[in-house]
Design a protein around this motif. Structure first.
Motif, PDB file in Angstrom:
ATOM      1  N   LEU A 158       0.834  -1.198   0.000  1.00 29.04           N
ATOM      2  CA  LEU A 158       0.000   0.000   0.000  1.00 29.04           C
ATOM      3  C   LEU A 158       0.869   1.248   0.000  1.00 29.04           C
ATOM      4  O   LEU A 158       1.952   1.268   0.576  1.00 29.04           O
ATOM      5  CB  LEU A 158      -0.917   0.022   1.223  1.00 29.04           C
ATOM      6  CG  LEU A 158      -1.917  -1.136   1.360  1.00 29.04           C
ATOM      7  CD1 LEU A 158      -2.773  -0.924   2.590  1.00 29.04           C
ATOM      8  CD2 LEU A 158      -2.783  -1.268   0.122  1.00 29.04           C
ATOM      9  N   GLU A 159       0.355   2.275  -0.631  1.00 25.50           N
ATOM     10  CA  GLU A 159       1.062   3.559  -0.664  1.00 25.50           C
ATOM     11  C   GLU A 159       0.726   4.338   0.597  1.00 25.50           C
ATOM     12  O   GLU A 159      -0.450   4.475   0.962  1.00 25.50           O
ATOM     13  CB  GLU A 159       0.659   4.365  -1.894  1.00 25.50           C
ATOM     14  CG  GLU A 159       0.999   3.696  -3.216  1.00 25.50           C
ATOM     15  CD  GLU A 159       0.537   4.532  -4.401  1.00 25.50           C
ATOM     16  OE1 GLU A 159       0.593   5.773  -4.286  1.00 25.50           O
ATOM     17  OE2 GLU A 159       0.124   3.952  -5.415  1.00 25.50           O
ATOM     18  N   ALA A 160       1.739   4.849   1.249  1.00 23.85           N
ATOM     19  CA  ALA A 160       1.526   5.625   2.470  1.00 23.85           C
ATOM     20  C   ALA A 160       0.728   6.877   2.151  1.00 23.85           C
ATOM     21  O   ALA A 160       1.012   7.585   1.180  1.00 23.85           O
ATOM     22  CB  ALA A 160       2.859   5.985   3.110  1.00 23.85           C
TER      23      ALA A 160
ATOM     24  N   LEU B  13      -5.239  -7.481   2.791  1.00 29.35           N
ATOM     25  CA  LEU B  13      -4.503  -7.418   4.055  1.00 29.35           C
ATOM     26  C   LEU B  13      -5.156  -8.273   5.135  1.00 29.35           C
ATOM     27  O   LEU B  13      -4.527  -8.598   6.143  1.00 29.35           O
ATOM     28  CB  LEU B  13      -4.425  -5.976   4.553  1.00 29.35           C
ATOM     29  CG  LEU B  13      -3.702  -4.962   3.671  1.00 29.35           C
ATOM     30  CD1 LEU B  13      -3.806  -3.581   4.289  1.00 29.35           C
ATOM     31  CD2 LEU B  13      -2.242  -5.348   3.483  1.00 29.35           C
ATOM     32  N   GLY B  14      -6.416  -8.616   4.931  1.00 32.43           N
ATOM     33  CA  GLY B  14      -7.158  -9.324   5.965  1.00 32.43           C
ATOM     34  C   GLY B  14      -8.151  -8.434   6.670  1.00 32.43           C
ATOM     35  O   GLY B  14      -8.665  -8.787   7.734  1.00 32.43           O
ATOM     36  N   ILE B  15      -8.433  -7.265   6.074  1.00 32.60           N
ATOM     37  CA  ILE B  15      -9.413  -6.339   6.644  1.00 32.60           C
ATOM     38  C   ILE B  15     -10.771  -6.644   6.027  1.00 32.60           C
ATOM     39  O   ILE B  15     -10.917  -6.671   4.802  1.00 32.60           O
ATOM     40  CB  ILE B  15      -9.022  -4.878   6.375  1.00 32.60           C
ATOM     41  CG1 ILE B  15      -7.643  -4.572   6.985  1.00 32.60           C
ATOM     42  CG2 ILE B  15     -10.073  -3.920   6.933  1.00 32.60           C
ATOM     43  CD1 ILE B  15      -7.113  -3.196   6.628  1.00 32.60           C
ATOM     44  N   THR B  16     -11.771  -6.871   6.858  1.00 34.13           N
ATOM     45  CA  THR B  16     -13.124  -7.123   6.374  1.00 34.13           C
ATOM     46  C   THR B  16     -13.842  -5.794   6.211  1.00 34.13           C
ATOM     47  O   THR B  16     -13.939  -5.008   7.161  1.00 34.13           O
ATOM     48  CB  THR B  16     -13.898  -8.024   7.353  1.00 34.13           C
ATOM     49  OG1 THR B  16     -13.184  -9.253   7.509  1.00 34.13           O
ATOM     50  CG2 THR B  16     -15.286  -8.320   6.834  1.00 34.13           C
ATOM     51  N   LEU B  17     -14.346  -5.543   4.994  1.00 41.37           N
ATOM     52  CA  LEU B  17     -14.960  -4.267   4.659  1.00 41.37           C
ATOM     53  C   LEU B  17     -16.473  -4.418   4.546  1.00 41.37           C
ATOM     54  O   LEU B  17     -16.970  -5.468   4.133  1.00 41.37           O
ATOM     55  CB  LEU B  17     -14.404  -3.743   3.336  1.00 41.37           C
ATOM     56  CG  LEU B  17     -12.888  -3.501   3.281  1.00 41.37           C
ATOM     57  CD1 LEU B  17     -12.454  -3.222   1.854  1.00 41.37           C
ATOM     58  CD2 LEU B  17     -12.507  -2.347   4.199  1.00 41.37           C
ATOM     59  N   PRO B  18     -17.235  -3.372   4.884  1.00 41.03           N
ATOM     60  CA  PRO B  18     -18.684  -3.411   4.662  1.00 41.03           C
ATOM     61  C   PRO B  18     -18.995  -3.191   3.181  1.00 41.03           C
ATOM     62  O   PRO B  18     -18.099  -2.897   2.386  1.00 41.03           O
ATOM     63  CB  PRO B  18     -19.189  -2.245   5.515  1.00 41.03           C
ATOM     64  CG  PRO B  18     -18.046  -1.274   5.508  1.00 41.03           C
ATOM     65  CD  PRO B  18     -16.782  -2.103   5.477  1.00 41.03           C
TER      66      PRO B  18
ATOM     67  N   LEU C 138      -6.404  -9.346  10.577  1.00 42.36           N
ATOM     68  CA  LEU C 138      -5.121  -8.709  10.273  1.00 42.36           C
ATOM     69  C   LEU C 138      -4.168  -8.770  11.468  1.00 42.36           C
ATOM     70  O   LEU C 138      -2.945  -8.900  11.291  1.00 42.36           O
ATOM     71  CB  LEU C 138      -5.359  -7.247   9.867  1.00 42.36           C
ATOM     72  CG  LEU C 138      -4.130  -6.355   9.690  1.00 42.36           C
ATOM     73  CD1 LEU C 138      -3.274  -6.842   8.527  1.00 42.36           C
ATOM     74  CD2 LEU C 138      -4.558  -4.907   9.481  1.00 42.36           C
ATOM     75  N   ILE C 139      -4.724  -8.691  12.678  1.00 39.39           N
ATOM     76  CA  ILE C 139      -3.912  -8.569  13.894  1.00 39.39           C
ATOM     77  C   ILE C 139      -2.831  -9.643  13.992  1.00 39.39           C
ATOM     78  O   ILE C 139      -1.656  -9.336  14.237  1.00 39.39           O
ATOM     79  CB  ILE C 139      -4.817  -8.587  15.138  1.00 39.39           C
ATOM     80  CG1 ILE C 139      -5.728  -7.357  15.169  1.00 39.39           C
ATOM     81  CG2 ILE C 139      -3.991  -8.664  16.409  1.00 39.39           C
ATOM     82  CD1 ILE C 139      -5.019  -6.047  15.222  1.00 39.39           C
ATOM     83  N   PRO C 140      -3.153 -10.943  13.790  1.00 39.66           N
ATOM     84  CA  PRO C 140      -2.101 -11.964  13.980  1.00 39.66           C
ATOM     85  C   PRO C 140      -0.979 -11.883  12.954  1.00 39.66           C
ATOM     86  O   PRO C 140       0.069 -12.501  13.138  1.00 39.66           O
ATOM     87  CB  PRO C 140      -2.874 -13.286  13.830  1.00 39.66           C
ATOM     88  CG  PRO C 140      -4.305 -12.943  13.983  1.00 39.66           C
ATOM     89  CD  PRO C 140      -4.446 -11.553  13.484  1.00 39.66           C
ATOM     90  N   GLN C 141      -1.191 -11.133  11.858  1.00 41.64           N
ATOM     91  CA  GLN C 141      -0.197 -11.070  10.798  1.00 41.64           C
ATOM     92  C   GLN C 141       0.812  -9.935  10.987  1.00 41.64           C
ATOM     93  O   GLN C 141       1.852  -9.913  10.327  1.00 41.64           O
ATOM     94  CB  GLN C 141      -0.901 -10.892   9.447  1.00 41.64           C
ATOM     95  CG  GLN C 141      -1.931 -11.969   9.146  1.00 41.64           C
ATOM     96  CD  GLN C 141      -2.662 -11.710   7.843  1.00 41.64           C
ATOM     97  OE1 GLN C 141      -2.039 -11.629   6.777  1.00 41.64           O
ATOM     98  NE2 GLN C 141      -3.964 -11.550   7.919  1.00 41.64           N
TER      99      GLN C 141
END
Length: 730
Positions: free
Chosen positions: A322-324, A342-347, A361-364
């Motif tokens: 990802l670009e900062a 990334l492992g982020i679940t989006l609505p 995402l946390i465990p990664q």
């Protein structure tokens, strides 16, 4: 049917503030009206009957909702107006009885998105010096019609299209977006006309939309005399019944009752908000590898979700793609795919409820070789045409703080020896923060002489050999090669030699009766059973006042001569070498490492932190009459008065050994007690295990009548102990 309007009304459920006395009302003229010493009303506006509807709003309904209603207060007895103006928290009036009316809107003949709300409350009494609570239930006082267009069929036939809705001589147009609705006075009848330009030719056409007929309900007329609070929703498509080849059909008609809540214009609804029970002050702290950490940001929406903007800033390798500081939009398929990877679940856009879920995402996420890494995510949410960022004071930056996992390693006392130890692999209970399974899969184990330098990896068996007895060493666990646990101290057992275990260092004597000595071997570790086998009645007697264990010279050294003897009191003699039943006790000769207690015939173990592998002993033996001699060793843990045997070995034998022999018994350690350290040792040598006088034959040795038989004793099994030693092979 109006698509946008229709979806909005499907998705919203209940405006909590309106349902639970949430409209901040009241008619305030000056700030000091709020004084509890004043006379007047405290006003609350609610949606009709506190019903649940299809649109929701946050619990705090922001302005201009709070001030969009007007309030009229009329004296019920004089019909004079006591107050008229905007609603606030309170209104002051004199003592009396009043009728209250709350309204919003102008109730036009017909207009686009122009709801009209009314609420009344009659005969409300006010007492001087009191503020009376008045709750006014409000309803929709006009009606509305919306249009949804079947775009798939209509766009094949028409370049553009719209519908004109008329009441008498006034009309409004609902365009192809269907986002607006026609509002009109209750009881009105409406006429609908479709307008469009044909695809290809651009020819303008128009069709009157006839009032639908329901054969099952002949009196049903959805366009005629439409009552208040009624919402008529139609869906239009095409048919082939006209001379041009393309006509308009009403595909669907829905009629429903609506509430104030679900007809509020979007601009009156509050901006979306972000809330989280997992983040504390917008920060979530967790350990690397942690799996059971919930990390959810909930979206508080009063209308369907329109979009989300996300910006990331992190040095974690997980965010490398990802670009900062770039804004990633949920509405952009590429952007949402990159974020979801990334492992982020989006609505989903259009949802009335939803969340951003970072739990997977946390465990990664990882630390920088144990140093904390903070990842920030800036969130902005759009709903009801408003962005959460409109609130300049809101903190929309969320921080994920990845910390070093905390764990330690251990070595069971049962895996520690004199010259080596084997440490334990990481156990679940040794993980203070982080995920045990993840940590254990990437864990190596190291050894150091001083706990600070020279750390080396242990082999797969986690064993470290060739150590010094009584030495202090250190072990630690290392996760993914860079994150260390605290060093754990390991002490090897001492290689203790029992003092005077050769018996050559001498012995001491005591004199309980006359000149007949009792013997104890020097060194403080080796005890005997002499005190029990001594007559103390103070009379002449046979086989008394003799030690069952004697120090003698044999095999070129001092040897303990252990004998099973009979003894007692009240004996008789008939001078014909026939003696009466005078044996009251039989006791085996005993040498022990431990403290012997004669009163209860118990051997208490000696304090010693050692872990021998076996016991060697040099001896000869002469068992008598089927008796067996005993050699036994026990390594025990004594804690809070409770003795637990950690390891032991035992030999019983009836074999006669005529010349000195060296034998060994191997100590077996019990794995179920490996968590306990060894604190004491007990070693026992006995001439026999049968201490019942019926096993002994009346046989006297060295007895002399003329000496009063003071040197006489009855003897059974015999055992000669030359020496013994503890062996430390590990």
């Amino acid at each position: 049917m109006n698509k946008g309007r229709d979806k909005s009304m499907r998705w919203f459920s209940s405006l909590l503030l309106l349902l639970c006395g949430m409209w901040l009302g009241g008619c305030q003229q000056e700030d000091d009206f709020r004084s509890s010493a004043q006379t007047g009303f405290q006003i609350t506006l609610t949606d009709e009957g506190n019903q649940a509807y299809s649109r929701t709003a946050p619990t705090e309904l922001e302005k201009p909702v709070a001030s969009m209603f007007r309030l009229r207060v009329v004296d019920a007895s004089t019909n004079k107006v006591a107050y008229v103006g905007k609603c606030a928290e309170s209104v002051l009036v004199k003592e009396g009885t009043y009728n209250l009316t709350a309204t919003y809107g102008d109730n036009p003949v017909i207009a686009l998105d122009a709801p009209y709300y009314v609420g009344t409350l009659e005969n409300q009494q006010v007492v001087t010096g009191q503020m009376t609570s008045a709750t006014i239930s409000c309803t929709v006082a006009n009606a509305l019609l919306s249009v949804n267009y079947n775009e798939e069929s209509l766009k094949k036939a028409y370049e553009d299209y719209s519908v004109t809705v008329s009441v008498d001589d006034q009309s409004v147009e609902i365009d192809a977006t269907g986002k607006q609705s026609a509002y009109f006075q209750a009881g009105s009848s409406v006429q609908l006309v479709f307008h469009g330009h044909l695809a290809g030719t651009g020819k303008e056409v128009s069709y009157d939309i006839a009032e639908p007929v329901n054969p099952e309900k002949p009196d049903w007329k959805p366009f005629t005399n439409i009552p208040a609070r009624t919402h008529v929703k139609i869906t239009l498509g095409t048919d082939g019944t006209t001379s041009s080849g393309v006509g308009i059909s009403v595909e669907k008609v829905e009629v429903s009752k609506v509430s104030v809540t679900e007809t509020l214009p979007l601009e009156f609804l509050p901006k979306p908000k972000l809330e989280s029970a997992d983040f504390v002050n917008n920060e979530l702290s967790f350990a690397e590898t942690e799996k059971k950490k919930s990390a959810v940001i909930n979206l508080k929406l009063s209308s369907p979700l329109q979009d989300i903007k996300l910006k990331f800033n992190s040095t974690d390798a997980k965010f490398a793609g990802l670009e900062a500081d770039k804004e990633y939009l949920l509405s952009n398929a590429d952007d949402s795919a990159a974020v979801a990877s990334l492992g982020i679940t989006l609505p989903k856009i259009g949802a009335t409820t939803g969340s951003l879920d970072f739990t997977s995402l946390i465990p990664q996420l990882m630390t920088d070789a144990g140093n904390t890494v903070s990842s920030t995510i800036t969130v902005d949410v759009e709903a009801n045409n408003r962005w959460a960022s409109e609130d300049q004071a809101a903190n929309r930056v969320y921080t994920l703080k990845c910390n070093k996992p905390v764990f330690h390693v251990s070595v069971y006392p049962g895996n520690i020896w004199t010259k080596e130890f084997t440490m334990n692999p990481l156990a679940a209970e040794e993980v203070e923060s982080g995920d045990y399974e993840s940590l254990s899969q990437k864990m190596t184990y190291q050894f150091s002489m001083d706990g600070e330098t020279g750390w080396t990896n242990l082999g797969d068996d986690l064993r470290k050999a060739d150590l010094q007895p009584g030495g202090t060493y250190y072990v630690r666990g290392v996760y993914r090669g860079v994150i260390n646990s605290e060093a754990t101290e390991v002490k090897t057992y001492e290689a203790l030699s029992i003092p005077n275990s050769t018996l050559d260092e001498g012995y001491s004597t005591t004199y309980p009766k006359n000149d007949n000595p009792l013997y104890t071997f020097n060194g403080g570790w080796i005890g005997t059973r002499n005190s029990l086998t001594c007559h103390s009645d103070g009379v002449n007697a046979f086989y008394v006042s003799k030690s069952s264990t004697l120090p003698i010279s044999d095999n070129g050294s001092t040897v303990a001569h252990l004998m099973t003897i009979g003894w007692g009191a009240g004996n008789t003699c008939d001078f014909g070498n026939k003696f009466g039943s005078v044996i009251n006790h039989v006791s085996a000769g005993l040498v022990c490492v431990g403290d012997y207690e004669a009163s209860n015939d118990t051997i208490y173990a000696k304090a010693a932190s050692i872990r021998p592998t076996s016991l060697n002993f040099t001896y000869k033996a002469s068992p008598y009459n089927g008796d067996e001699y005993l050699v036994e060793i026990a390594l025990v843990n004594i804690s809070n008065g409770i003795e637990t045997v950690i390891g032991d070995a035992k030999l019983t034998s009836g074999e006669a050994v005529s010349s000195y022999r060296t034998s060994s018994i191997e100590v077996k350690y019990h794995d179920e007690f490996k968590h306990l350290p060894i604190t004491h040792i007990r070693v026992v040598f006995k001439s026999g295990i049968k201490e019942d006088k019926d096993h002994l034959e009346d046989k006297f040795r060295d007895a002399s009548f003329w000496d009063g038989y003071t040197n006489a004793y009855l003897i059974g099994s015999q055992f000669w102990l030359d020496s013994f030693s503890l062996v430390y092979d590990k």
